[in-house]
Design an enzyme around this catalytic site. Sequence first.
Site, PDB file in Angstrom:
ATOM      1  N   TYR A 276      33.902  12.682 -13.609  1.00 44.49           N
ATOM      2  CA  TYR A 276      34.503  11.950 -12.480  1.00 44.49           C
ATOM      3  C   TYR A 276      35.221  10.711 -12.981  1.00 44.49           C
ATOM      4  O   TYR A 276      36.389  10.466 -12.677  1.00 44.49           O
ATOM      5  CB  TYR A 276      33.387  11.562 -11.489  1.00 44.49           C
ATOM      6  CG  TYR A 276      33.811  10.533 -10.447  1.00 44.49           C
ATOM      7  CD1 TYR A 276      34.508  10.910  -9.314  1.00 44.49           C
ATOM      8  CD2 TYR A 276      33.504   9.176 -10.611  1.00 44.49           C
ATOM      9  CE1 TYR A 276      34.892   9.970  -8.355  1.00 44.49           C
ATOM     10  CE2 TYR A 276      33.878   8.237  -9.660  1.00 44.49           C
ATOM     11  CZ  TYR A 276      34.581   8.636  -8.542  1.00 44.49           C
ATOM     12  OH  TYR A 276      34.967   7.694  -7.603  1.00 44.49           O
TER      13      TYR A 276
ATOM     14  N   LYS B 222      39.223   9.699 -13.099  1.00 47.68           N
ATOM     15  CA  LYS B 222      39.678   8.488 -12.405  1.00 47.68           C
ATOM     16  C   LYS B 222      40.411   7.546 -13.359  1.00 47.68           C
ATOM     17  O   LYS B 222      41.320   6.818 -12.957  1.00 47.68           O
ATOM     18  CB  LYS B 222      38.484   7.773 -11.761  1.00 47.68           C
ATOM     19  CG  LYS B 222      38.003   8.428 -10.478  1.00 47.68           C
ATOM     20  CD  LYS B 222      38.936   8.094  -9.308  1.00 47.68           C
ATOM     21  CE  LYS B 222      38.412   8.567  -7.984  1.00 47.68           C
ATOM     22  NZ  LYS B 222      39.252   8.198  -6.852  1.00 47.68           N
TER      23      LYS B 222
ATOM     24  N   GLU C  12      33.104   3.007 -11.885  1.00 48.72           N
ATOM     25  CA  GLU C  12      32.537   4.014 -12.802  1.00 48.72           C
ATOM     26  C   GLU C  12      33.318   4.063 -14.114  1.00 48.72           C
ATOM     27  O   GLU C  12      32.797   4.509 -15.134  1.00 48.72           O
ATOM     28  CB  GLU C  12      32.570   5.405 -12.151  1.00 48.72           C
ATOM     29  CG  GLU C  12      31.633   5.567 -10.983  1.00 48.72           C
ATOM     30  CD  GLU C  12      30.161   5.690 -11.367  1.00 48.72           C
ATOM     31  OE1 GLU C  12      29.855   6.214 -12.448  1.00 48.72           O
ATOM     32  OE2 GLU C  12      29.319   5.231 -10.571  1.00 48.72           O
TER      33      GLU C  12
ATOM     34  N   THR D  75      37.819   3.044  -9.648  1.00 44.42           N
ATOM     35  CA  THR D  75      36.373   2.871  -9.486  1.00 44.42           C
ATOM     36  C   THR D  75      35.701   2.123 -10.639  1.00 44.42           C
ATOM     37  O   THR D  75      36.117   2.250 -11.795  1.00 44.42           O
ATOM     38  CB  THR D  75      35.710   4.264  -9.338  1.00 44.42           C
ATOM     39  OG1 THR D  75      34.301   4.126  -9.502  1.00 44.42           O
ATOM     40  CG2 THR D  75      36.193   5.249 -10.391  1.00 44.42           C
TER      41      THR D  75
HETATM   42  P1  NDP Z   1      34.581  10.537   0.328  1.00 44.46           P
HETATM   43  O1  NDP Z   1      34.034  11.567  -0.581  1.00 44.46           O
HETATM   44  O2  NDP Z   1      33.803  10.160   1.543  1.00 44.46           O
HETATM   45  O3  NDP Z   1      36.030  10.983   0.811  1.00 44.46           O
HETATM   46  C1  NDP Z   1      36.920  11.638  -0.054  1.00 44.46           C
HETATM   47  C2  NDP Z   1      37.831  12.511   0.751  1.00 44.46           C
HETATM   48  O4  NDP Z   1      38.715  13.224  -0.125  1.00 44.46           O
HETATM   49  C3  NDP Z   1      37.126  13.556   1.596  1.00 44.46           C
HETATM   50  O5  NDP Z   1      37.544  13.403   2.922  1.00 44.46           O
HETATM   51  C4  NDP Z   1      37.598  14.870   1.016  1.00 44.46           C
HETATM   52  O6  NDP Z   1      37.783  15.846   1.990  1.00 44.46           O
HETATM   53  C5  NDP Z   1      38.939  14.496   0.423  1.00 44.46           C
HETATM   54  N1  NDP Z   1      39.337  15.482  -0.582  1.00 44.46           N
HETATM   55  C6  NDP Z   1      38.584  15.985  -1.587  1.00 44.46           C
HETATM   56  N2  NDP Z   1      39.281  16.889  -2.282  1.00 44.46           N
HETATM   57  C7  NDP Z   1      40.489  16.987  -1.711  1.00 44.46           C
HETATM   58  C8  NDP Z   1      41.640  17.774  -1.964  1.00 44.46           C
HETATM   59  N3  NDP Z   1      41.671  18.652  -2.965  1.00 44.46           N
HETATM   60  N4  NDP Z   1      42.718  17.596  -1.171  1.00 44.46           N
HETATM   61  C9  NDP Z   1      42.684  16.724  -0.139  1.00 44.46           C
HETATM   62  N5  NDP Z   1      41.625  15.970   0.166  1.00 44.46           N
HETATM   63  C10 NDP Z   1      40.533  16.087  -0.608  1.00 44.46           C
HETATM   64  O7  NDP Z   1      34.882   9.236  -0.553  1.00 44.46           O
HETATM   65  P2  NDP Z   1      34.923   7.696  -0.101  1.00 44.46           P
HETATM   66  O8  NDP Z   1      35.617   7.583   1.185  1.00 44.46           O
HETATM   67  O9  NDP Z   1      33.582   7.118  -0.293  1.00 44.46           O
HETATM   68  O10 NDP Z   1      35.818   7.076  -1.254  1.00 44.46           O
HETATM   69  C11 NDP Z   1      37.248   7.028  -1.130  1.00 44.46           C
HETATM   70  C12 NDP Z   1      37.872   6.988  -2.511  1.00 44.46           C
HETATM   71  O11 NDP Z   1      37.407   5.843  -3.214  1.00 44.46           O
HETATM   72  C13 NDP Z   1      37.518   8.189  -3.393  1.00 44.46           C
HETATM   73  O12 NDP Z   1      38.654   8.463  -4.166  1.00 44.46           O
HETATM   74  C14 NDP Z   1      36.400   7.672  -4.273  1.00 44.46           C
HETATM   75  O13 NDP Z   1      36.356   8.369  -5.499  1.00 44.46           O
HETATM   76  C15 NDP Z   1      36.820   6.226  -4.456  1.00 44.46           C
HETATM   77  N6  NDP Z   1      35.754   5.276  -4.692  1.00 44.46           N
HETATM   78  C16 NDP Z   1      34.688   5.247  -3.840  1.00 44.46           C
HETATM   79  C17 NDP Z   1      33.678   4.345  -4.030  1.00 44.46           C
HETATM   80  C18 NDP Z   1      32.529   4.265  -3.086  1.00 44.46           C
HETATM   81  O14 NDP Z   1      31.542   3.616  -3.426  1.00 44.46           O
HETATM   82  N7  NDP Z   1      32.607   4.851  -1.920  1.00 44.46           N
HETATM   83  C19 NDP Z   1      33.706   3.397  -5.179  1.00 44.46           C
HETATM   84  C20 NDP Z   1      34.929   3.461  -5.948  1.00 44.46           C
HETATM   85  C21 NDP Z   1      35.895   4.388  -5.713  1.00 44.46           C
HETATM   86  P3  NDP Z   1      36.785  17.074   2.159  1.00 44.46           P
HETATM   87  O15 NDP Z   1      35.931  16.700   3.311  1.00 44.46           O
HETATM   88  O16 NDP Z   1      37.732  18.173   2.408  1.00 44.46           O
HETATM   89  O17 NDP Z   1      36.004  17.249   0.893  1.00 44.46           O
HETATM   90  P1  GDP Z   2      27.468   6.512  -8.023  1.00 46.92           P
HETATM   91  O1  GDP Z   2      27.201   5.138  -8.527  1.00 46.92           O
HETATM   92  O2  GDP Z   2      28.879   6.709  -7.563  1.00 46.92           O
HETATM   93  O3  GDP Z   2      27.033   7.582  -8.934  1.00 46.92           O
HETATM   94  O4  GDP Z   2      26.645   6.607  -6.627  1.00 46.92           O
HETATM   95  P2  GDP Z   2      25.311   7.411  -6.243  1.00 46.92           P
HETATM   96  O5  GDP Z   2      24.858   6.839  -4.955  1.00 46.92           O
HETATM   97  O6  GDP Z   2      25.537   8.885  -6.293  1.00 46.92           O
HETATM   98  O7  GDP Z   2      24.284   7.040  -7.395  1.00 46.92           O
HETATM   99  C1  GDP Z   2      23.901   5.714  -7.652  1.00 46.92           C
HETATM  100  C2  GDP Z   2      22.760   5.707  -8.652  1.00 46.92           C
HETATM  101  O8  GDP Z   2      21.597   6.261  -8.033  1.00 46.92           O
HETATM  102  C3  GDP Z   2      22.993   6.544  -9.909  1.00 46.92           C
HETATM  103  O9  GDP Z   2      22.552   5.826 -11.023  1.00 46.92           O
HETATM  104  C4  GDP Z   2      22.105   7.762  -9.712  1.00 46.92           C
HETATM  105  O10 GDP Z   2      21.620   8.337 -10.928  1.00 46.92           O
HETATM  106  C5  GDP Z   2      20.960   7.123  -8.957  1.00 46.92           C
HETATM  107  N1  GDP Z   2      20.135   8.103  -8.218  1.00 46.92           N
HETATM  108  C6  GDP Z   2      18.783   8.244  -8.322  1.00 46.92           C
HETATM  109  N2  GDP Z   2      18.367   9.233  -7.545  1.00 46.92           N
HETATM  110  C7  GDP Z   2      19.453   9.748  -6.930  1.00 46.92           C
HETATM  111  C8  GDP Z   2      19.639  10.804  -5.990  1.00 46.92           C
HETATM  112  O11 GDP Z   2      18.715  11.492  -5.584  1.00 46.92           O
HETATM  113  N3  GDP Z   2      20.913  11.026  -5.573  1.00 46.92           N
HETATM  114  C9  GDP Z   2      21.972  10.267  -6.008  1.00 46.92           C
HETATM  115  N4  GDP Z   2      23.178  10.517  -5.534  1.00 46.92           N
HETATM  116  N5  GDP Z   2      21.816   9.278  -6.911  1.00 46.92           N
HETATM  117  C10 GDP Z   2      20.576   9.014  -7.359  1.00 46.92           C
END
Ligand code: NDP
Ligand code: GDP
Length: 325
Positions: A151, A155, A128, A126
Amino acid sequence: MKKTALITGIIGQDGPYLAKMLLEKDYKVYGLIRRYTNPNFSNLDYLGIADKIEYVSGDMTDENSLTNIIKNVNPNEVYNLAAQSFVGASWDQAKLTTEINALGVLYLLNAIKNFTPNAKFYQASTSEMFGNSHKAGIQTEETPFHPRSPYAIAKLYAYWMTINFKESYGMFCANGILFNHESPIRGIEFVTRKITDGVARIKLGLANEIRLGNLDSKRDWGFAGDYVEAMWLMLQQEKPDNYIVSTGETHSIRDFLDIAFKHAGINDWKKYVKLDPRFKRPAELFTLQGKSDKARKKLGWKPKVKFEELVKMMMDADMERLIKK
Ligand code: NDP
Ligand code: GDP
């Protein structure tokens, strides 16, 4: 023979988009899910593929379950998307975040090394991990990391462990350093989805405000459906490598609010948005903007959906969802 892929995080946001793409490429897709009393397949249903996945039960924190799954499935490709993926929750649940996002990856890599060492491995890394390095300019694969949340720290461990398995054991292990990507099935607590759901509720008279934290953060937001293609392309290369996946543009939360409210026919969003310190973070990450030249050049990948289109797509989906209810 059909290729076999194992996707962890199958019921999240990216899992369903990736699974849909792999099914269209004629893969057999296994999806790891945790045990639930009431499992939720709504994201897979949204893409119409819930009954096309072979589900395997396991947990990223249970090494033995991962070992058995790898042994039984014998995958050609493993996409590790499972994570405690919400930065905001990672301060309150730092240990759990570390167990899932860091140690879970070590367990999975060990299982692959011991039972299917030729399987190709994708790790969901990520942007992040960069922290506030934007001060030094747009982020590239060479930008130094400075993670600013539990987080991102977990990662970063997984990122280096993925590289270490490649370097130590010659395994095919790739990191996708993905910048924020969203969609109509983005988790509801992320700021984009919180806004589109909130605006749709306001428009339909179901709510009268949205409570948010820092509105000045900027993110390089792309569409999840585009980004999963880059994941797959990384595993089709001759050699494993690490790639940034991003649009190259950055926008503030205010920009997002502007487009979302305007699309709903509301011009002055300031009346509806309330600042709430509960949504501020102990350490903020102000600006993310990624340079994805390497992915564009080597993988032949590029994002298709532009920022404004993405906001409108999410708005339309939330309006439709709420009207149907
Ligand atoms: P989501 O949170 O939507 O999906 C993550 C999944 O991981 C969920 O289905 C969750 O299942 C599962 N999970 C959590 N804990 C466990 C566990 N202990 N064992 C098995 N499964 C588990 O994330 P995204 O689809 O948005 O992202 C996919 C990946 O990409 C993640 O690793 C995220 O950190 C990374 N990422 C995402 C970005 C984004 O902008 N979306 C950017 C960069 C990286 P449950 O429903 O059970 O919690
Ligand atoms: P991130 O980049 O993975 O942390 O994705 P998020 O969507 O959770 O947050 C993006 C940005 O939005 C971060 O800088 C947060 O601090 C900002 N933010 C401001 N208000 C909110 C809120 O109410 N919820 C979340 N999730 N983020 C917020």
